[in-house]
Design a protein around this motif. Structure first.
Motif, PDB file in Angstrom:
ATOM      1  N   LEU A 352       0.805  -1.354  -0.204  1.00 44.95           N
ATOM      2  CA  LEU A 352       0.028  -0.085   0.067  1.00 44.95           C
ATOM      3  C   LEU A 352       0.954   1.140  -0.063  1.00 44.95           C
ATOM      4  CD1 LEU A 352      -2.753  -1.089   2.834  1.00 44.95           C
ATOM      5  CD2 LEU A 352      -2.902  -0.775   0.349  1.00 44.95           C
ATOM      6  N   GLU A 353       0.654   2.135  -0.724  1.00 44.33           N
ATOM      7  CA  GLU A 353       1.247   3.403  -0.907  1.00 44.33           C
ATOM      8  C   GLU A 353       0.595   4.636  -0.602  1.00 44.33           C
ATOM      9  OE1 GLU A 353       3.113   3.279  -4.869  1.00 44.33           O
ATOM     10  OE2 GLU A 353       4.494   1.814  -4.351  1.00 44.33           O
ATOM     11  N   PHE A 354       0.974   5.242   0.327  1.00 41.19           N
ATOM     12  CA  PHE A 354       0.561   6.538   1.027  1.00 41.19           C
ATOM     13  C   PHE A 354       1.251   7.808   0.646  1.00 41.19           C
ATOM     14  CE2 PHE A 354      -0.632   2.614   3.396  1.00 41.19           C
ATOM     15  CZ  PHE A 354      -1.727   2.813   3.925  1.00 41.19           C
ATOM     16  N   GLU A 355       0.607   8.898   0.251  1.00 42.00           N
ATOM     17  CA  GLU A 355       1.471   9.996  -0.190  1.00 42.00           C
ATOM     18  C   GLU A 355       0.987  11.164   1.067  1.00 42.00           C
ATOM     19  OE1 GLU A 355       0.776  13.902  -3.085  1.00 42.00           O
ATOM     20  OE2 GLU A 355       0.031  11.949  -3.585  1.00 42.00           O
ATOM     21  N   HIS A 356       2.283  11.481   1.514  1.00 41.21           N
ATOM     22  CA  HIS A 356       2.437  12.321   2.576  1.00 41.21           C
ATOM     23  C   HIS A 356       3.411  13.577   2.447  1.00 41.21           C
ATOM     24  CE1 HIS A 356       0.211   9.809   5.781  1.00 41.21           C
ATOM     25  NE2 HIS A 356       0.669   8.887   5.104  1.00 41.21           N
ATOM     26  N   VAL A 357       3.419  14.525   3.168  1.00 41.34           N
ATOM     27  CA  VAL A 357       4.397  15.761   3.125  1.00 41.34           C
ATOM     28  C   VAL A 357       5.006  15.556   4.646  1.00 41.34           C
ATOM     29  CG1 VAL A 357       4.691  18.089   3.124  1.00 41.34           C
ATOM     30  CG2 VAL A 357       3.095  16.823   1.621  1.00 41.34           C
TER      31      VAL A 357
END
Length: 652
Positions: A352-357
């Protein structure tokens, strides 16, 4: 007691023990002041030592510690703390393992010291507001808690959708208007961006626009706007008009709305708002492994091997692996066959790939802008972070103030033949986009009338409706007037209203009539996503995460049929459809089951509790039959993060 499981690495198994405290994933680990501390039973495959201490989370004070204990290979050691729990609040049990021939490693466990009799009235045992009006979360023994969902929607939450100035105006004309509208969009797309990333809006004046093709917005800063959607509760498309386009157009004359009538006999999406998939890049050269043995749901920080490769402000992907052992643990490698002989696909390992800053870096600890929606655990494959670039994504785009009708005619059986426009808008490979004040009639695709694509982020869909005009054929019991089931006609096909497969989507104050899956998410959606103050009327079946481990969603004050369950051999093996979902103050019929290694929460639900075919154990049910405070989890979390200004900007 928790079954002893490997932690830290394959050489150590740990069991947390206590006579009264819950030691289960997804259930608050609570002790009362005066209780004994939990014990740790440790079995190691190598000789070494372990040192354990209890840290008060709010103050950082070490409130208890155990003397260093030697570990003998193959023998169990039980670590006890002297004294009893005294200080209220959250505590972390931190264990450092030093095994012969291996680098030292740590693991953490959690509990909260609180007298539940002093909790506010009418609150949840998982989260409540304190005397300062802020949310307090009670994690389980591994630190998992209700995630923070406040970062969803336009601008990352709490940001008002802009009113974009009109640059081109289009008047309705007889016949097909597809190319006329597209030319206006293309004209605005050539204008320069202003300082806010805006080019301008195309205004469609009130009237009727026949659309035989599809329209695209492919540039940032472009908005398609009408002059009204009309009565959102009224179906203009009435089958009693004998499916006559001319009669429908006459009925719409004088309507206070901009009406797009999608004509033609091909299934399609009317409006595509999308950037370029090819230019989205993951920079795997700038990567690092996550060091923590276990990063819980709801956390927003973790330790990494190479923090020097990253800077505050970097956009990253947090990749969580699920290996073959994990697939076996959740039982998705042995889905039973279907009774009708339909093909079942057993699950295989996936990420699973989660986009964050990144918002902070302190030594080897990185903090990101929002909660993790799935635990990252070493024994299931661990996790890593990558830098991420998205030059092909577009932004500041949307559609607003229109009504769209999919014109259709019956087949020889007298029902919808489905050969017509079945999808209205898709926002993909874009961020900071929106749909508002849009009413749809008879868009009934399995891909969603309103849809966010997998490449989308920070999208708001609000004050919009998807209405299916077939009350004439539906008697509310699953059969048409001829006595055939939905599976024997085309009535049951499609009907996905609001369908999210992107990240950080917010659907608020929306309505679905006669939809099959009114408010639904696809497979392996990485969340967070929120449905807020939405209503499903006369639903044909569930609003739900639909299949294959979608994670991190919130149904907040939604009135509908909702399921968070193991769909097992439905479809081609949908299995555990959703994990770490929350149903908060919902109404209607609800299924909530607990997936292995995760949790789903039902808090403050009013209505029927459905067994969901008994394909899994109950999730966390709290206050069934009575709503809890605060009224909205999302609104409270947004207030905690941004204050009253954040609420006003989103209409709360």
């Amino acid at each position: 007691m928790q079954t002893k499981q490997p932690t830290v690495h394959e050489w150590i198994a740990v069991e947390l023990q206590h006579e009264t405290m819950e030691v289960r994933i997804g259930y608050p680990a609570v002790l009362v002041p005066g209780d004994a501390y939990p014990r740790l039973a440790v079995t190691s495959g190598r000789a070494g030592a372990v040192e354990v201490k209890v840290i008060h989370e709010q103050s950082g004070e070490i409130v208890a510690s155990a003397a260093e204990q030697q570990l003998q290979a193959g023998e169990e050691a039980v670590i006890r703390f002297p004294g009893t729990v005294r200080k209220k609040g959250g505590c972390r049990i931190e264990a450092e393992f030093r095994l012969d021939g291996l680098a030292p490693e740590t693991d953490s466990y959690y509990f909260t010291s609180i007298d539940e009799r002093q909790l506010p009235p009418n609150c949840s045992k998982a989260a409540y507001t304190n005397g300062q009006g802020r949310m307090v979360y009670l994690p389980d023994y591994r630190g998992n808690r209700l995630p923070d969902f406040s970062g969803v929607g336009y601008g990352g939450g709490g940001v008002a959708i802009p009113d974009v100035p009109v640059k081109v105006t289009v008047e309705p004309a007889p016949g097909d208007n597809t190319s006329r509208i597209q030319e206006a969009i293309d004209q605005v797309s050539e204008l320069p961006l202003d300082d806010n990333g805006i080019r301008g809006a195309v205004l469609l004046r009130k009237g009727i626009y026949e659309i035989t093709g599809s329209i695209e917005i492919k540039a940032s800063g472009v908005v398609l706007r009408g002059e009204g959607q009309g009565d959102v509760s009224k179906l203009w498309y009435d089958p009693d008009r004998r499916f006559d386009l001319e009669q429908l157009q006459k009925a719409l004359v004088g309507a206070e709305a901009t009406v797009l009538i999608a004509t033609g006999h091909n299934r399609r999406r009317v409006l595509k708002i999308h950037g370029s998939e090819q230019s989205v890049r993951v920079r795997t050269s700038d990567s690092s492994e996550i060091l923590d043995t276990y990063v819980p749901v709801g956390a927003n920080s973790f330790r990494v091997e190479h923090p020097e490769r990253f800077r505050v402000g970097d956009t990253i992907v947090v990749q969580r692996s699920g290996n073959a052992d994990w697939i076996g643990e959740i039982g998705m490698d042995r889905i039973p066959p279907r009774g009708d002989g339909g093909k079942i696909t057993q699950w295989s390992p996936f990420d699973l790939e989660f986009e964050h800053v990144i918002t902070a870096i302190e030594q080897d600890r990185i903090t990101v802008d929002s909660s993790l929606m799935n635990a990252v655990e070493k024994r299931w494959g661990g996790g890593r972070i990558y830098k991420f670039e998205d030059p092909g994504r577009i932004s500041q785009v949307g559609v607003e103030n229109v009504r769209a009708i999919a014109f259709w005619q019956p087949n020889e059986d007298g029902v919808d033949d489905t050969r017509h426009a079945d999808e209205f808008v898709d926002l993909d490979y874009c961020k900071n986009g929106w749909v508002r004040n849009v009413t749809l009639e008879h868009f009934n695709s399995t891909n969603g009338a309103f849809r966010t694509g997998r490449g989308s982020k920070w999208i708001t869909i609000q004050d919009s409706s998807n209405l299916i005009a077939d009350k004439k054929y539906y008697n509310g019991k699953g059969y048409d007037p001829t006595g055939r089931t939905f599976y024997e006609t085309n009535i049951y096909v499609g009907r996905y209203g609001f369908y999210l497969i992107g990240q950080s989507g917010l659907v608020q104050r929306c309505f679905a009539l006669n939809n099959r899956h009114g408010f639904t998410l696809g497979s392996r959606v990485t969340g967070p996503n929120v449905f807020l103050d939405c209503i499903g009327e006369q639903p044909l079946t569930w609003s739900e995460p639909h299949h294959r481990w979608s994670v991190g969603g919130l149904y907040d004050n939604v009135h509908d049929m909702i399921s968070l369950m193991n769909r097992l051999n439905m479809g081609s093996g949908h299995g555990w459809a959703g994990a770490n979902y929350v149903a908060w103050n919902t109404e209607g019929t609800l299924v909530v089951q607990q997936p292995p290694t995760a949790q789903n929460w039902a808090i403050g639900h009013i209505g029927e509790k459905d067994a969901g075919g008994n394909r899994g154990p109950d999730g966390f049910w709290d206050s069934h039959g009575q709503h809890v405070e605060p009224r909205s989890l999302y609104v409270q979390q947004l207030k905690d993060r941004l204050g009253e200004d954040g609420l006003r900007s989103t209409g709360y």
